[in-house]
Design an enzyme around this catalytic site. Structure first.
Site, PDB file in Angstrom:
ATOM      1  CG  HIS A  78      -0.583   0.326   2.491  1.00 45.17           C
ATOM      2  ND1 HIS A  78      -0.291  -0.623   3.446  1.00 45.17           N
ATOM      3  CD2 HIS A  78      -0.374   1.516   3.095  1.00 45.17           C
ATOM      4  CE1 HIS A  78       0.071  -0.036   4.564  1.00 45.17           C
ATOM      5  NE2 HIS A  78       0.032   1.263   4.387  1.00 45.17           N
ATOM      6  CG  ASP A 214       0.318  -4.037   2.818  1.00 44.98           C
ATOM      7  OD1 ASP A 214       0.871  -3.553   1.816  1.00 44.98           O
ATOM      8  OD2 ASP A 214      -0.480  -3.405   3.531  1.00 44.98           O
ATOM      9  CB  SER A 660       2.832   1.638   6.435  1.00 42.78           C
ATOM     10  OG  SER A 660       1.602   1.302   6.968  1.00 42.78           O
TER      11      SER A 660
END
Ligand code: ARG
Ligand code: ASP
Length: 727
Positions: A78, A214, A660
């Site tokens: 992402h 991810d 992230s």
């Protein structure tokens, strides 16, 4: 009573905190007690290559980590999303199908993408505050600080290729300078298909158990001198001072772990008023308004694959914060956060009673929040409500055009609008149905909440307002592709008058004027500055009141270390969540009819064959056959089965947006996972951390390697890495 007092202290709790690498010495003993086998110096050291040299800031919002001596790094899918999209076309749909560069030549340049390495950091508080005294007014203070920061940064950069960034900590009680090396030639190397990298989509977002693969991979290129250089075919893979070793040993419940990355923003020290405002006023408004938008996007997505594609990324970005705010409000209320803060504030007031520099600060903050609140609310109605539809966002652009008097700028703006319109009107027929509904429903919401008096204050019926809004939409030039095109073709300064008469601009300008009333905005700015100043004093007081507490500074997109343990949790509904998820869970969730749960055939094959290579969990199975030898010995046969493929795990590390892509490391400083999310029950951690519920969600590095090696058959990338196994 004593117990109650203990409950309201906000001294550093277990696992809470995002610590400054340079000052990690203060945490070292605690970290080692918790299980860490390396030293603070192994993590941050300016004289030797250390773990911090393997961590990078990915653009201005994610983290990445080097995993090879050739500049290869990992981050989240992402985080790399827009670069994967950038290179995707109908023929080469890398977003859907995945992308793997099978040679260096195939790696794809990503203009605009930066990878920043921290060279060193420094406490520059004294220099930044030079010239500030107790008598200095706040306005003067700001200009002195600003001037000093510029001068210090300039001096630090002189004669180097480094960039210096100076940031306030603890609301300006302290300042640190970061000397950075910013790389600008960054290329896409690999990304799994969306069915892996986004598996679970928005349905599973912010939730555990999770099965999202991810991750994505990039490579940094540098000039012949290994220094940053803009893209050139001549550039070579950057040789980082350090790349991470990857552990194949796996993870166990209770293992020590730390996350090393760039958390963006937290508000750990704000007052009860601020928490109340966020949890019970701002979040509910934002959630309601986004619910309207999402409902219409999602309805449209059900209609056709083309519409699904069109709205998918919109939904992803609108739904992400929407979902988080819900978890945050629930969590804050469940924790009685406002009450807890009030209790702490009472204690502070008692302590401050004989300290003139502190005893006024909380009452003043209370007053300031009283002033801020209605203006803030109006701004949220504007940003989340007025601007919810493309129609009103377009009205804003046309309103700016009508206000422009510079001839050159007018030409530029008209050309840009013509370009926009090509895209906008390409699928206007179906999109306008969605956008019209969003426009009408959000304005009706504003009107019913009493925030759109310009739609008729004298109590017209809801139906009448709705009709009025419909007329505005249908009667606007902005929604008439042909007329608008010829209007723009013939646009001159005189056209502004006609534009101003359009109902869309009329409505937009009234709504804007209400939110951005100049007097209110001036008040807002000065109150905001007051709050910053008061918070600086308040936090300073906290530290004096609790001298034994090691206060961590709020996140501010600077490099931090958060540490804790791998741990499951008991949810408030009584469910027990294990700390791990595995490939079987993906197969259990599989549903070819639900977009978020489609599983790639090849993954199913690998699962069926249990073809997990070095990355699966091997179990010793006791064979049921027991043989007895002639001399009476019992032989129990055991054999090894490559039984499980781990996918994700959770831990108690304190993380937030920006973390992230951060490396998740074990007690030896080896890579065991990639951070990518938090559990729903703990999303209030930006304001208050609850060790019972707050968990960060990590991709198990073994799943990542399995996908690269077995799924994508890109073993050449694995060969670059340093895999370590103690077995
Ligand atoms: N919740 C994660 C974070 O805040 C992941 C967001 C991206 N994924 C999504 N489905 N929108 O960034
Ligand atoms: N998903 C977030 C990010 O993109 C991480 C988080 O908020 O926990 O940075």
């Amino acid at each position: 009573m004593l117990l109650a007092m203990a409950a309201v202290t906000i001294s550093a709790l277990a696992d809470e905190g995002m610590w400054i690498p340079m000052l990690l010495g203060r945490n070292e003993a605690d970290m080692q007690k918790a299980g860490m086998r390396i030293t603070a110096k192994d993590i941050y050291d300016i004289n030797n290559a250390c773990l911090k040299d393997a961590v990078l800031l990915f653009n201005q919002g994610c983290t990445g980590e080097y995993v090879s001596g050739e500049g290869l790094f990992l981050t989240n899918h992402h985080c790399g999303y827009s670069y994967i999209t950038m290179h995707s076309t109908v023929e080469h749909d890398y977003l859907t199908r995945g992308f793997w560069a099978m040679s260096r030549e195939e790696e794809l340049p990503c203009p605009g993408l930066t990878a920043t390495r921290l060279v060193r950091m420094e406490d520059v508080t004294a220099q930044v505050l030079a010239g500030v005294t107790a008598e200095t007014s706040e306005a003067e203070r700001s200009s002195i600080v600003e001037r000093n920061i510029k001068a210090i940064a300039r001096r630090a950069e002189e004669g180097t290729h480094y960039k210096a960034v100076i940031k306030p900590f603890y609301y300006g009680n302290q300042y640190f300078m970061y000397i950075n090396e910013v790389f600008t030639d960054v290329r896409l190397v690999g990304a799994p298909p969306s069915n892996i990298g986004k598996f679970g989509g928005d349905t599973d977002n912010w939730m555990w158990p999770r099965h999202t693969g991810d991750f994505s991979m990039f490579r940094v290129y540098a000039g012949a001198d290994n220094k940053p250089a803009n893209y050139s075919a001549e550039n070579r893979p950057y040789k980082p001072l350090k790349h991470l070793e990857i552990s194949l040993d796996g993870v166990q419940e209770g293992d020590f772990t730390f996350v090393f990355g760039y958390p963006g923003t937290t508000q750990r020290y704000v007052t009860s008023d601020a928490v109340e405002l966020a949890a019970n006023v701002e979040n509910p408004i934002r959630i309601d308004l986004r619910t309207i938008r999402l409902k219409h996007y999602k309805d449209a997505m059900e209609k056709s694959p083309a519409q699904r594609l069109k709205y998918a990324s919109k939904v992803a970005s609108v739904a992400n914060a929407w979902k988080k705010w819900q978890g945050e409000t629930q969590g804050l209320n469940r924790m009685n956060a406002v009450e807890k803060k009030r209790g702490y504030e009472e204690r502070y007031q008692k302590w401050a009673a004989d300290k003139p520099q502190y005893y006024n600060v909380l009452p003043q903050l209370h007053e300031a929040y009283g002033t801020l609140r209605p203006i803030e609310v109006e701004l949220i109605y504007y940003s989340e409500g007025v601007r919810a539809s493309d129609f009103m966002q377009r009205a804003q652009k046309y309103s700016q055009l009508a206000d422009e008097s510079d001839a050159l700028k007018i030409i530029g703006a008209v050309n840009r609008l013509k370009e926009d319109n090509k895209k906008y009107f390409a699928d206007f027929e179906q999109h306008s149905a969605v956008d019209r509904a969003i426009f009408i429903e959000t304005f009706l919401y504003l009107w019913e909440a009493g925030h759109a008096p310009y739609l008729g204050e004298k109590a017209p019926t809801k139906a009448a307002v709705e009709q009025k809004l419909g007329k505005i939409y249908d009667g606007s030039l902005l929604n008439n592709s042909k007329k608008l095109a010829s209007f723009l073709d013939g646009y001159t300064e005189k056209s502004a008058k006609k534009l101003k008469k359009d109902p869309a601009l009329g409505l937009f300008e009234m709504a804007y004027a209400q939110a951005y009333d100049p007097q209110k905005i001036a008040k807002y700015k000065s109150t905001y500055q007051d709050i910053q100043r008061l918070m600086r004093i308040y936090v300073k007081g906290m530290m004096e009141m609790q001298p034994d507490v090691n206060f961590f500074p709020d996140a501010n997109l600077t490099l931090r270390v958060a540490y804790g343990h791998i741990q499951g949790f008991n949810s408030f509904d009584g469910a027990r969540y294990e700390a791990f998820s595995d490939l079987k869970g993906i197969m259990d969730k599989e549903n070819p009819n639900i977009y978020d749960y489609v599983v790639e055939d090849k993954l199913k094959e690998l699962y069926a064959l249990k073809d997990y290579g070095r990355y699966g969990i091997v179990e010793e199975i006791n064979d049921s056959t027991v043989t007895e030898t002639p001399d009476g010995m019992i032989i129990r046969r055991t054999h090894k089965v490559n039984n499980h493929m781990p996918v994700c795990f959770i831990a108690t590390n304190h993380t937030t947006g920006g973390n992230s892509g951060s490396p998740v490391l074990n007690a030896d400083g080896r890579l065991i996972g990639i951070n990518f999310d938090r559990c729903w029950e703990g999303t209030m951690s930006d304001l208050l951390f609850d060790p019972d519920y707050c968990r960060n969600i990590c991709l198990d590095i073994r799943y990542c390697l399995f996908i690269i090696d077995k799924y994508a058959e890109a073993g050449h990338l694995i060969d670059e890495m340093t895999l370590v196994s103690s077995k």
